[in-house]
Scaffold this motif. Structure first.
Motif, PDB file in Angstrom:
ATOM      1  N   ARG A 331       0.839  -1.204   0.000  1.00  0.00           N
ATOM      2  CA  ARG A 331       0.000   0.000   0.000  1.00  0.00           C
ATOM      3  C   ARG A 331       0.877   1.258   0.000  1.00  0.00           C
ATOM      4  O   ARG A 331       0.590   2.232  -0.702  1.00  0.00           O
ATOM      5  N   GLY A 332       1.945   1.246   0.807  1.00  0.00           N
ATOM      6  CA  GLY A 332       2.834   2.392   0.841  1.00  0.00           C
ATOM      7  C   GLY A 332       3.575   2.600  -0.465  1.00  0.00           C
ATOM      8  O   GLY A 332       3.782   3.735  -0.906  1.00  0.00           O
ATOM      9  N   LEU A 333       3.960   1.507  -1.115  1.00  0.00           N
ATOM     10  CA  LEU A 333       4.638   1.610  -2.403  1.00  0.00           C
ATOM     11  C   LEU A 333       3.673   2.027  -3.511  1.00  0.00           C
ATOM     12  O   LEU A 333       4.064   2.741  -4.440  1.00  0.00           O
ATOM     13  N   ASP A 334       2.418   1.590  -3.426  1.00  0.00           N
ATOM     14  CA  ASP A 334       1.409   2.075  -4.378  1.00  0.00           C
ATOM     15  C   ASP A 334       1.296   3.596  -4.310  1.00  0.00           C
ATOM     16  O   ASP A 334       1.169   4.279  -5.340  1.00  0.00           O
ATOM     17  N   THR A 335       1.341   4.124  -3.093  1.00  0.00           N
ATOM     18  CA  THR A 335       1.276   5.573  -2.920  1.00  0.00           C
ATOM     19  C   THR A 335       2.457   6.256  -3.583  1.00  0.00           C
ATOM     20  O   THR A 335       2.307   7.264  -4.289  1.00  0.00           O
ATOM     21  N   MET A 336       3.651   5.713  -3.410  1.00  0.00           N
ATOM     22  CA  MET A 336       4.821   6.349  -4.007  1.00  0.00           C
ATOM     23  C   MET A 336       4.856   6.212  -5.520  1.00  0.00           C
ATOM     24  O   MET A 336       5.425   7.062  -6.217  1.00  0.00           O
ATOM     25  N   LEU A 337       4.227   5.170  -6.065  1.00  0.00           N
ATOM     26  CA  LEU A 337       4.094   5.084  -7.521  1.00  0.00           C
ATOM     27  C   LEU A 337       3.271   6.260  -8.045  1.00  0.00           C
ATOM     28  O   LEU A 337       3.603   6.853  -9.079  1.00  0.00           O
ATOM     29  N   VAL A 338       2.190   6.598  -7.339  1.00  0.00           N
ATOM     30  CA  VAL A 338       1.356   7.718  -7.763  1.00  0.00           C
ATOM     31  C   VAL A 338       2.114   9.037  -7.629  1.00  0.00           C
ATOM     32  O   VAL A 338       2.061   9.895  -8.517  1.00  0.00           O
ATOM     33  N   VAL A 339       2.838   9.222  -6.517  1.00  0.00           N
ATOM     34  CA  VAL A 339       3.626  10.443  -6.335  1.00  0.00           C
ATOM     35  C   VAL A 339       4.685  10.555  -7.435  1.00  0.00           C
ATOM     36  O   VAL A 339       4.868  11.626  -8.039  1.00  0.00           O
ATOM     37  N   ALA A 340       5.377   9.458  -7.722  1.00  0.00           N
ATOM     38  CA  ALA A 340       6.382   9.465  -8.780  1.00  0.00           C
ATOM     39  C   ALA A 340       5.753   9.759 -10.132  1.00  0.00           C
ATOM     40  O   ALA A 340       6.315  10.511 -10.950  1.00  0.00           O
ATOM     41  N   ALA A 341       4.581   9.196 -10.392  1.00  0.00           N
ATOM     42  CA  ALA A 341       3.873   9.457 -11.646  1.00  0.00           C
ATOM     43  C   ALA A 341       3.481  10.919 -11.761  1.00  0.00           C
ATOM     44  O   ALA A 341       3.536  11.510 -12.853  1.00  0.00           O
ATOM     45  N   ALA A 342       3.110  11.533 -10.629  1.00  0.00           N
ATOM     46  CA  ALA A 342       2.731  12.948 -10.644  1.00  0.00           C
ATOM     47  C   ALA A 342       3.915  13.829 -11.006  1.00  0.00           C
ATOM     48  O   ALA A 342       3.785  14.765 -11.816  1.00  0.00           O
ATOM     49  N   TYR A 343       5.081  13.558 -10.431  1.00  0.00           N
ATOM     50  CA  TYR A 343       6.265  14.349 -10.774  1.00  0.00           C
ATOM     51  C   TYR A 343       6.612  14.196 -12.255  1.00  0.00           C
ATOM     52  O   TYR A 343       6.954  15.168 -12.936  1.00  0.00           O
ATOM     53  N   GLN A 344       6.503  12.977 -12.763  1.00  0.00           N
ATOM     54  CA  GLN A 344       6.810  12.761 -14.175  1.00  0.00           C
ATOM     55  C   GLN A 344       5.781  13.439 -15.071  1.00  0.00           C
ATOM     56  O   GLN A 344       6.130  14.038 -16.095  1.00  0.00           O
ATOM     57  N   SER A 345       4.510  13.359 -14.682  1.00  0.00           N
ATOM     58  CA  SER A 345       3.456  14.006 -15.458  1.00  0.00           C
ATOM     59  C   SER A 345       3.672  15.513 -15.520  1.00  0.00           C
ATOM     60  O   SER A 345       3.515  16.132 -16.577  1.00  0.00           O
ATOM     61  N   HIS A 346       4.030  16.110 -14.392  1.00  0.00           N
ATOM     62  CA  HIS A 346       4.281  17.544 -14.374  1.00  0.00           C
ATOM     63  C   HIS A 346       5.456  17.905 -15.267  1.00  0.00           C
ATOM     64  O   HIS A 346       5.400  18.887 -16.033  1.00  0.00           O
ATOM     65  N   GLN A 347       6.513  17.129 -15.179  1.00  0.00           N
ATOM     66  CA  GLN A 347       7.707  17.414 -15.967  1.00  0.00           C
ATOM     67  C   GLN A 347       7.435  17.296 -17.465  1.00  0.00           C
ATOM     68  O   GLN A 347       7.873  18.132 -18.265  1.00  0.00           O
ATOM     69  N   LEU A 348       6.685  16.280 -17.852  1.00  0.00           N
ATOM     70  CA  LEU A 348       6.419  16.035 -19.269  1.00  0.00           C
ATOM     71  C   LEU A 348       5.195  16.780 -19.786  1.00  0.00           C
ATOM     72  O   LEU A 348       4.969  16.839 -20.996  1.00  0.00           O
ATOM     73  N   GLN A 349       4.391  17.309 -18.840  1.00  0.00           N
ATOM     74  CA  GLN A 349       3.153  18.012 -19.179  1.00  0.00           C
ATOM     75  C   GLN A 349       2.206  17.122 -19.984  1.00  0.00           C
ATOM     76  O   GLN A 349       1.602  17.543 -20.973  1.00  0.00           O
ATOM     77  N   ARG A 350       2.075  15.898 -19.506  1.00  0.00           N
ATOM     78  CA  ARG A 350       1.139  14.964 -20.113  1.00  0.00           C
ATOM     79  C   ARG A 350       0.801  13.883 -19.088  1.00  0.00           C
ATOM     80  O   ARG A 350       1.554  13.669 -18.132  1.00  0.00           O
ATOM     81  N   PRO A 351      -0.319  13.192 -19.249  1.00  0.00           N
ATOM     82  CA  PRO A 351      -0.676  12.134 -18.297  1.00  0.00           C
ATOM     83  C   PRO A 351       0.323  10.985 -18.315  1.00  0.00           C
ATOM     84  O   PRO A 351       1.010  10.737 -19.306  1.00  0.00           O
ATOM     85  N   VAL A 352       0.370  10.276 -17.186  1.00  0.00           N
ATOM     86  CA  VAL A 352       1.237   9.112 -17.029  1.00  0.00           C
ATOM     87  C   VAL A 352       0.402   7.942 -16.544  1.00  0.00           C
ATOM     88  O   VAL A 352      -0.423   8.084 -15.631  1.00  0.00           O
ATOM     89  N   ARG A 353       0.600   6.788 -17.162  1.00  0.00           N
ATOM     90  CA  ARG A 353      -0.069   5.561 -16.728  1.00  0.00           C
ATOM     91  C   ARG A 353       0.858   4.764 -15.818  1.00  0.00           C
ATOM     92  O   ARG A 353       2.076   4.794 -15.968  1.00  0.00           O
ATOM     93  N   ILE A 354       0.246   4.026 -14.893  1.00  0.00           N
ATOM     94  CA  ILE A 354       0.996   3.143 -13.993  1.00  0.00           C
ATOM     95  C   ILE A 354       0.725   1.703 -14.396  1.00  0.00           C
ATOM     96  O   ILE A 354      -0.419   1.248 -14.409  1.00  0.00           O
ATOM     97  N   ASN A 355       1.795   0.994 -14.717  1.00  0.00           N
ATOM     98  CA  ASN A 355       1.722  -0.419 -15.072  1.00  0.00           C
ATOM     99  C   ASN A 355       2.210  -1.232 -13.878  1.00  0.00           C
ATOM    100  O   ASN A 355       3.411  -1.441 -13.705  1.00  0.00           O
ATOM    101  N   TYR A 356       1.287  -1.690 -13.050  1.00  0.00           N
ATOM    102  CA  TYR A 356       1.658  -2.397 -11.832  1.00  0.00           C
ATOM    103  C   TYR A 356       2.368  -3.708 -12.118  1.00  0.00           C
ATOM    104  O   TYR A 356       3.136  -4.207 -11.280  1.00  0.00           O
TER     105      TYR A 356
END
Length: 368
Positions: A331-356
């Protein structure tokens, strides 16, 4: 009586030490900095809880490295968690339970997959300190949702918006974000890491209402980068789950007075969950098709924020299965996947998908 070893004599280490002592457990706090141990004895602990507890042992980590413990708690900065946790789990006497304070790691997700593997090989239950999933108002909200109060969920929104002046008041030896990991998003600080409770509680309630895991993230952040610090003071994301539910998460370090809440809107009503509704209460507010607007208050003090978490770990130490634990490592790592995806999305200015299926690593993040 359980033996507890706490790494880190900062604010969270003191909170969890007090919580463990309230259960009658043996507590040792270790820290590399002798000044931090002295602050615990003479300032932090007695100021919060009335007096110093002489039963707590204060030592350097090397003094107790070989000593076994039932519960080990990591209250050190996020960018130290993985190295310490790996050493503990790979040792000769791994604990029955290892609690890592949130966030579990940095957005780089370094060594996350290795930690998952070590958890399995060691037999240790690894938890992440998202304590709000185990408070009284959360448990009451779970009961209401189990009774199908709001019908089918339509959207979820979560907010942890709080000026971080309170953090620095609790750590007066810090002069500001530059003096710790807090001023560096890459180290697990900033709004994304420090207030990731919002992301985690969103995911917790998404599990409860059966709408799946977050699989798509679109972010807009307000970054502070002055050549000394680099952190997000505002973290805003829109998310979508694999079941198609769309919602939002906002975290910041600027809002005062603070707002810590979650709302689920359903086809037949709504539920709001609130932390620090007033100075001495958490709350749940709700209404359904057959239920008038109702507000329930839950009296609490600051130590009570950690009581449910400590009791939960005590139950696991006593033999309760941790299979459905809301603070489990995944559960804690799922949270950090979303946080990491948010930073990448902001940097790239586009949505990011998470492939678990790719596991807990940067390669799990795919641009849309």
């Amino acid at each position: 009586m359980y033996r507890v070893k706490i790494y880190g004599a900062g604010s969270i280490g003191n909170h969890l030490a007090h919580g463990c002592r309230s259960q009658g457990w043996e507590v040792t706090i270790c820290d590399l900095d002798p000044a931090a141990l002295q602050r615990t004895r003479t300032e932090i602990y007695p100021a919060r809880y009335g007096s110093w507890d002489a039963a707590i042992r204060l030592v350097a980590p090397a003094q107790v490295a070989a000593e076994p413990a039932d519960l080990v708690i990591l209250g050190t900065p996020p960018d130290t968690h993985m190295a310490i946790a790996k050493t503990i789990l790979a040792g000769d006497n791994p604990p029955k339970v290892l609690l890592i304070e949130k966030p579990v790691c940095t957005p780089a997700l370094e060594d996350a997959r290795e930690l998952v593997a070590l958890q399995k090989s060691s037999g240790t239950f690894v938890a992440v300190g998202y304590n709000h999933t185990l408070t009284s108002n959360t448990r009451r909200a779970e009961e209401l949702l189990d009774n199908q109060l709001i019908g089918q969920p339509l959207t979820i929104s979560a907010r942890f918006r709080e000026y971080w002046g309170g953090i620095f008041r609790a750590h007066p030896w810090l002069n500001g974000p530059k003096d710790s990991y807090l001023g560096f998003a890459a180290r697990g600080g900033g709004a994304g890491g420090e207030h990731s409770h919002a992301t985690n509680i969103w995911q917790h309630f998404a599990h409860l209402v059966g709408v799946g895991r977050i699989t798509e993230v679109a972010a807009m952040l307000d970054m502070v980068d002055d050549g000394t610090v680099c952190y997000d003071r505002v973290f805003q994301v829109h998310v979508k789950t694999d079941a198609g539910l769309v919602g939002s998460i906002i975290q910041d370090v600027v809002t005062e007075p603070a707002e810590k809440m979650l709302r689920i809107q359903g086809t037949e009503g709504f539920l709001e969950w609130c932390v620090n509704h007033d100075a001495s209460h958490d709350a749940v507010r709700y209404a359904g098709s057959r239920t008038e607007m109702t507000e329930e208050l839950f009296a609490k003090t600051r130590p009570d924020d950690f009581l449910g978490e400590i009791e939960h770990l005590g139950a696991i130490l006593g033999g309760q299965s941790p299979e459905a634990s809301p603070i489990a490592l995944n559960r804690g790592l799922d949270t950090m996947l979303v946080v990491a995806a948010a930073y990448q999305s902001h940097q790239l200015q586009r949505p990011v998908r998470i492939n678990y299926d790719a596991g807990y690593q940067q390669e799990a993040l795919e641009t849309v």
